[in-house]
Design an enzyme around this catalytic site. Structure first.
Site, PDB file in Angstrom:
ATOM      1  N   TYR A  48      -1.987  -0.527  10.335  1.00 13.42           N
ATOM      2  CA  TYR A  48      -2.233  -0.223   9.000  1.00 13.42           C
ATOM      3  C   TYR A  48      -0.905  -0.058   8.354  1.00 13.42           C
ATOM      4  O   TYR A  48       0.018  -1.898   7.459  1.00 13.42           O
ATOM      5  CB  TYR A  48      -3.065  -0.043   8.564  1.00 13.42           C
ATOM      6  CG  TYR A  48      -3.218  -0.158   7.016  1.00 13.42           C
ATOM      7  CD1 TYR A  48      -3.622  -1.081   6.856  1.00 13.42           C
ATOM      8  CD2 TYR A  48      -3.109   0.918   5.760  1.00 13.42           C
ATOM      9  CE1 TYR A  48      -4.337  -1.396   5.077  1.00 13.42           C
ATOM     10  CE2 TYR A  48      -3.393   0.416   4.805  1.00 13.42           C
ATOM     11  CZ  TYR A  48      -4.119  -1.080   5.023  1.00 13.42           C
ATOM     12  OH  TYR A  48      -3.925  -1.599   2.676  1.00 13.42           O
TER      13      TYR A  48
ATOM     14  N   SER B  81       0.760  -1.607   0.193  1.00 20.25           N
ATOM     15  CA  SER B  81      -0.050  -0.092   0.186  1.00 20.25           C
ATOM     16  C   SER B  81       0.947   0.790  -0.361  1.00 20.25           C
ATOM     17  O   SER B  81       1.631   1.493  -0.076  1.00 20.25           O
ATOM     18  CB  SER B  81      -1.611  -0.196   1.202  1.00 20.25           C
ATOM     19  OG  SER B  81      -1.484   1.043   1.620  1.00 20.25           O
TER      20      SER B  81
END
Length: 243
Positions: free
Chosen positions: A151, A138
């Site tokens: 995350y 990501s």
């Protein structure tokens, strides 16, 4: 020769789009996720379009289930050419909210799921001296923001694991490793967020045109289509308007 790809998290979003993209390129697709109804529907959609697909309900947090997924793929299609470790969760939250269960889920799915995916296919690929492992990281694996600490930690880990894998692969073997790092994509990922402060921040944040899952699927398609001597190590792709 027809090639085969395993795709985790195939029931929606990037996984679903990648399944269609690779099927259109002639890959046989083994679909993996927990929601069987979605897998049945996607399998039919691929087959109706002239492609080949099978599915196996799989929890990526189980090393045994991931191994069984690889074995079922070999039995069904004869081999594994591409492993797309796509399954992931993104319940963003501020650390002082102490959402420990959500932290555990992210570590289990986003990190262990990728490791178990690698473990499931690497021996087979080394035996064949051929394969391609693609792991979804990501933009959050490049840049930490408020609320993304855990995350981002998992997505930094995915990048580190994939780069370590790339370095460890025997150059004599035709096995490639690719990191794909999407920015803001219109998927179901944000539906797992329970921190109201994060959600309100989204509502008041700047507007932009999000990427679509198909945009990421085309990037994956690009990586797998390169000649054997070309190893696309990392693709970072974000909306033009994203910081």
């Amino acid at each position: 020769m027809e090639k085969t790809a395993i795709i985790t998290g195939a029931s929606s979003g990037i996984g679903q789009a990648a399944a269609k993209e690779l099927a259109n390129k002639g890959f046989s697709i083994m679909l993996a996720a927990r929601r069987e109804d979605r897998l049945v529907e996607l399998k039919k959609e691929i087959e109706d379009a002239g492609g080949r697909a099978a599915y196996k309900v799989t929890d990526v947090t189980s090393a045994a289930e991931m191994k069984a997924l690889a074995e079922a793929t070999i039995e069904q299609f004869g081999g594994i050419d591409v492993m797309l470790n796509n399954a992931g969760l993104m319940p963003l939250s501020f650390l002082n909210k102490l959402k420990i269960d959500e932290w555990d889920q992210m570590v289990d799915v986003n990190i262990k799921g990728v490791l178990y995916g690698i473990a499931a296919v690497l021996p087979h690929m080394e035996e064949r001296k051929e394969g391609h492992i693609i792991n979804i990281s990501s933009v959050a694996g490049h840049d930490v923001t408020k609320g993304s600490a855990v995350y981002s930690g998992t997505k930094f880990a995915v990048r580190a694991i994939t780069e370590g894998l790339r370095q460890e692969l025997d150059p004599a073997m035709n096995i490639r490793a690719t990191i794909v790092s999407p920015g803001a994509v219109a998927t179901e990922l944000t539906e797992t967020i329970t921190d109201e402060d994060i959600l309100s921040g989204f509502a008041s944040g700047p507007s932009m045109e999000f990427l679509q899952a198909e945009d990421i699927a085309r990037a994956i398609g690009y990586a797998v289509e390169q000649p054997a001597h070309v190893d696309v190590n990392e693709i970072l792709i974000r909306p033009r308007q994203q910081k």
